[in-house]
Write an enzyme that holds these catalytic residues in place. Sequence first.
Site, PDB file in Angstrom:
ATOM      1  CG  ASP A  12      -4.850 -63.763  20.457  1.00 26.51           C
ATOM      2  OD1 ASP A  12      -5.560 -63.516  19.475  1.00 26.51           O
ATOM      3  OD2 ASP A  12      -3.733 -63.225  20.646  1.00 26.51           O
ATOM      4  CG  ASP A  14      -1.597 -62.881  14.620  1.00 26.86           C
ATOM      5  OD1 ASP A  14      -0.669 -62.680  13.841  1.00 26.86           O
ATOM      6  OD2 ASP A  14      -2.622 -63.527  14.315  1.00 26.86           O
ATOM      7  CG  ASP A 190      -1.318 -60.571  22.177  1.00 28.90           C
ATOM      8  OD1 ASP A 190      -2.300 -61.159  21.670  1.00 28.90           O
ATOM      9  OD2 ASP A 190      -0.685 -59.680  21.590  1.00 28.90           O
TER      10      ASP A 190
HETATM   11 MG   LIG Z   1      -3.230 -61.325  19.797  1.00 28.13          MG
END
Ligand SMILES: [Mg+2]
Length: 247
Positions: A12, A14, A190
């Site tokens: 991922d 961001d 995240d």
């Molecule tokens: Mg993310």
Amino acid sequence: MSPPASWALFLDVDGTLIEIADAPDAVHVDEHVGGLLARLSGCLNGALALASGRPLAVLDRFFAPLELPAAGLHGLERRSADGHVNRTDGALALGPARRELERFAAAHPGTLLEDKSATLALHYRRAADAETEAREVMERVRASLGPAYGVQEGKMVLELKPHRPNKRTVVEDFMAEAPFRDRVPVFIGDDITDEDGFAAAQGYGGTAIVVGLQRETGRTSNAQYGLSGVRELHRWLEALGERLESR
Ligand SMILES: [Mg+2]
């Protein structure tokens, strides 16, 4: 965990490779990250892909001149390792929803509508007191679109998007292709959207690593491992690169 040389790495962006900023266009991309990704991709025979809610064009700008295999817009755009890009046109149904969300953002200072064409992301990071109303308007427009659409929860963001594709289908699509096929997926992310990627990786006997979970109250993850944040992930990836290069 299986030997790193056999991994296919899914990342991922961001909150994972780069820190989340106050607004989506305010992020800072550390210059060394592109080099690190290029190095790892080389060690893994090209089996490193980005999986993000951002458009592909933005991912390419972040890590230029690198153009990695990548899924943008949660998989509505996907570039295979051979450079071929598949696009799903999700923009057609969103017209009335777009207008209603634009009206909402205009009437609620601090909220921001990020128009990604095929998905619409309503950010309330700068207007936390508007959260309840933001949820209400999102639920209303989602209901008007029918069962193919859902609201994806993120960090201070609600995103209207089709249920498919998602990060699970992204992993499955890459794992059906060279050079990912026959490797062991390791998915690192995240946010809540990444749980789909975690489940997919684990379904192939792979591993899920969640970044920064302990900073969030009340959220759990199905990942087997955790890293404290973006910086710790950078250090972990650097160590991984050293390990792969020393073989
Ligand atoms: Mg993310």
